[in-house]
Design a protein around this motif. Structure first.
Motif, PDB file in Angstrom:
ATOM      1  N   ILE A 186     -37.442  22.192  59.786  1.00 40.60           N
ATOM      2  CA  ILE A 186     -38.136  21.688  58.593  1.00 40.60           C
ATOM      3  C   ILE A 186     -37.193  21.773  57.401  1.00 40.60           C
ATOM      4  O   ILE A 186     -36.613  22.832  57.126  1.00 40.60           O
ATOM      5  CB  ILE A 186     -39.419  22.506  58.330  1.00 40.60           C
ATOM      6  N   ASN A 187     -37.047  20.654  56.702  1.00 44.25           N
ATOM      7  CA  ASN A 187     -36.147  20.605  55.548  1.00 44.25           C
ATOM      8  C   ASN A 187     -36.853  21.192  54.324  1.00 44.25           C
ATOM      9  O   ASN A 187     -37.826  20.621  53.824  1.00 44.25           O
ATOM     10  CB  ASN A 187     -35.729  19.147  55.292  1.00 44.25           C
ATOM     11  N   ALA A 188     -36.353  22.330  53.865  1.00 49.44           N
ATOM     12  CA  ALA A 188     -36.885  22.942  52.639  1.00 49.44           C
ATOM     13  C   ALA A 188     -35.730  23.227  51.689  1.00 49.44           C
ATOM     14  O   ALA A 188     -35.703  24.262  51.010  1.00 49.44           O
ATOM     15  CB  ALA A 188     -37.655  24.216  52.972  1.00 49.44           C
ATOM     16  N   GLY A 189     -34.756  22.306  51.664  1.00 54.67           N
ATOM     17  CA  GLY A 189     -33.589  22.573  50.823  1.00 54.67           C
ATOM     18  C   GLY A 189     -32.968  21.342  50.194  1.00 54.67           C
ATOM     19  O   GLY A 189     -32.085  21.462  49.347  1.00 54.67           O
ATOM     20  N   CYS A 190     -33.435  20.134  50.600  1.00 53.31           N
ATOM     21  CA  CYS A 190     -32.776  18.930  50.092  1.00 53.31           C
ATOM     22  C   CYS A 190     -33.071  18.753  48.597  1.00 53.31           C
ATOM     23  O   CYS A 190     -34.229  18.689  48.188  1.00 53.31           O
ATOM     24  CB  CYS A 190     -33.254  17.703  50.866  1.00 53.31           C
ATOM     25  N   PRO A 191     -32.021  18.668  47.761  1.00 49.02           N
ATOM     26  CA  PRO A 191     -32.241  18.565  46.319  1.00 49.02           C
ATOM     27  C   PRO A 191     -32.326  17.121  45.805  1.00 49.02           C
ATOM     28  O   PRO A 191     -32.467  16.912  44.600  1.00 49.02           O
ATOM     29  CB  PRO A 191     -30.988  19.245  45.753  1.00 49.02           C
ATOM     30  N   LYS A 249     -30.812  29.341  39.366  1.00 45.19           N
ATOM     31  CA  LYS A 249     -30.371  30.740  39.323  1.00 45.19           C
ATOM     32  C   LYS A 249     -31.437  31.673  38.746  1.00 45.19           C
ATOM     33  O   LYS A 249     -31.352  32.881  38.900  1.00 45.19           O
ATOM     34  CB  LYS A 249     -29.041  30.868  38.578  1.00 45.19           C
ATOM     35  N   ASN A 250     -32.452  31.111  38.125  1.00 50.45           N
ATOM     36  CA  ASN A 250     -33.539  31.950  37.603  1.00 50.45           C
ATOM     37  C   ASN A 250     -34.672  32.153  38.608  1.00 50.45           C
ATOM     38  O   ASN A 250     -35.606  32.903  38.346  1.00 50.45           O
ATOM     39  CB  ASN A 250     -34.113  31.328  36.318  1.00 50.45           C
ATOM     40  N   THR A 251     -34.601  31.427  39.708  1.00 52.15           N
ATOM     41  CA  THR A 251     -35.680  31.546  40.708  1.00 52.15           C
ATOM     42  C   THR A 251     -35.073  31.735  42.100  1.00 52.15           C
ATOM     43  O   THR A 251     -35.275  30.914  42.991  1.00 52.15           O
ATOM     44  CB  THR A 251     -36.575  30.282  40.715  1.00 52.15           C
ATOM     45  N   THR A 297     -28.114  27.320  45.266  1.00 51.07           N
ATOM     46  CA  THR A 297     -29.437  26.899  44.800  1.00 51.07           C
ATOM     47  C   THR A 297     -29.527  25.372  44.895  1.00 51.07           C
ATOM     48  O   THR A 297     -28.503  24.686  45.029  1.00 51.07           O
ATOM     49  CB  THR A 297     -29.667  27.310  43.335  1.00 51.07           C
ATOM     50  N   ALA A 298     -30.762  24.866  44.787  1.00 55.71           N
ATOM     51  CA  ALA A 298     -30.940  23.409  44.808  1.00 55.71           C
ATOM     52  C   ALA A 298     -30.240  22.781  43.607  1.00 55.71           C
ATOM     53  O   ALA A 298     -29.602  21.736  43.721  1.00 55.71           O
ATOM     54  CB  ALA A 298     -32.429  23.077  44.797  1.00 55.71           C
TER      55      ALA A 298
END
Ligand code: FMN
Length: 383
Positions: free
Chosen positions: A138-143, A188-190, A214-215
């Protein structure tokens, strides 16, 4: 014929010794410093990934022709381009092409799916399982904005509840392992990757892959592998590390610094299936059957890719040029020939130009592995 000698004890010893030297003292003391630690197989449910190196999903790249070539070079598992779950439901030709990939690949194949609606994702996963996928990723990283706007890809890092529902539904829909590929957080804040992955484990994910950026970073800066080590300490399921691995020594460094179960390689494998061949040989010296590649092997590999490509995507000559240019990377005089390749008007002339370049390479002192497999100087003399 000269053999690929990467597996000689001095070769692997030197690389592993250097990799282990990077490891923090505490973990160095508690781990066996041999190839079993760094090269042990990864088990995801019933799927064995051997050696523990995985081809990354890459939209527009990891299609049937690309993966059928790469899968013959010793990679442990490959991942398809991301498939739209909605597109799969509509039976779009692009989804159909992705579903056809496992049948032509000789190693376990993960089909990556993206979407935001649990039931639609479950249906897509079932379709992929029916077509021979070994794993659903499952793709949970594509920005990419087009994906994020739908609430899919990296947007799921901002909505972990939805991500958990997706995983639970997909798990119920299939009997094969379900993995999730993600990033460190939205920005970077999350930086919520630890929390998200703990929850993914509880939701039933069988493994996670983390691209250690990060994304928001997309590809800027350096991947921060310390997060991969943190995750490995936190989770019981396998952790696949990803980001900036482009050589065998990078592979061993990531393994030893983070303890990750497998390493996923993307950009480093473009035009370079020999990277997997060398890693496989270093990990499995007892299987030392692969001959050291000659320029004729290089030419044949490219022709094989090109022939499949031209047959399946006759209008995509631009994309084929991209592949050929990647193959020239690292070879002498590549910039001159890159220009000639890019100027070729059609597939046949493109291959003629490529063959002329290979003739020049074969007449030179250059060697395929020396050109293609960068090793930071480490152990190169042993390859
Ligand atoms: C052209 C391209 C396409 C990509 N497509 C996908 C994709 O479809 N799904 C995905 O999860 N990641 C995708 N990625 C990210 C890669 O899988 C990988 O996480 C990233 O390139 C970092 O690994 P690397 O440093 O080894 O390249 C893509 C990357 C590139 C460069």
């Amino acid at each position: 014929m000269r053999r690929l000698e990467a597996g000689s004890p001095s070769g692997i010893g030197l690389i592993i010794h250097a990799a282990v030297a990077h490891r923090p003292r505490s973990s160095r003391d508690s781990m066996h410093d041999d190839e079993n630690v760094l090269c042990g197989t990864m088990q995801i449910g019933a799927v064995t990934v051997d050696p523990p190196v995985v081809m990354a999903p890459m939209a527009g790249v990891t299609d049937g022709p690309f993966l059928s070539v790469v899968s013959r070079f010793g990679v442990g598992m490959v991942t398809s381009e991301m498939m739209s779950a909605e597109g799969c439901r509509r039976k779009d030709p692009s989804a159909e092409r992705i579903l056809a990939v496992p049948a032509r690949v000789s190693v376990p194949t993960a089909i990556q799916i993206f979407g935001a609606h649990p039931e639609v994702m479950g249906d897509a996963a079932r379709a992929a399982e029916d077509r021979g996928a070994a794993v659903i990723d499952i793709n949970a990283g594509c920005p990419v904005r087009k994906i994020v706007r739908q609430g899919a890809g990296a947007a799921l890092l901002l909505d972990p509840d939805r991500l958990m529902r997706l995983v639970e539904t997909v798990k119920r829909a299939v009997s094969i392992p379900v993995t999730v590929k993600t990033r460190l957080g939205w920005d970077k804040n999350t930086l919520n990757v630890l929390d998200v992955c703990r929850r993914l484990e509880r939701a039933g994910a069988d493994a996670v892959t983390v691209h250690a950026r990060t994304a928001r970073q997309i590809y800027s800066g350096q991947a921060d592998w310390t997060w991969i080590g943190e995750l490995k300490r936190e989770l019981s399921i396998p952790v696949i590390g990803n980001g900036d691995v482009t050589s065998p020594s990078d592979f061993f460094r990531m393994k030893s610094q983070t303890g990750c179960d497998a390493v996923m390689i993307g950009r480093g494998a473009l035009g370079n299936p020999w990277l997997f061949q060398v890693i496989a040989q270093l990990c499995r010296p007892q299987r030392a059957e692969a001959p050291r590649p000659q320029w004729e092997d290089f030419r044949r590999t490219v022709h094989e890719l090109a022939e499949m490509f031209i047959q399946e995507k006759p209008k995509a000559i631009g994309a084929l040029k991209k592949h050929l240019v990647w193959y020239t990377k690292g070879c002498p005089n590549a910039s001159v020939w890159r220009y000639r390749l890019m100027s070729a008007p059609d597939g046949a002339s493109l291959l003629n130009v490529f063959d002329a370049y290979v003739l020049e390479l074969a007449a030179s002192q250059a060697d395929v592995l020396t050109c293609k497999v960068r090793d930071n100087g480490l152990a190169q003399e042993h390859l």
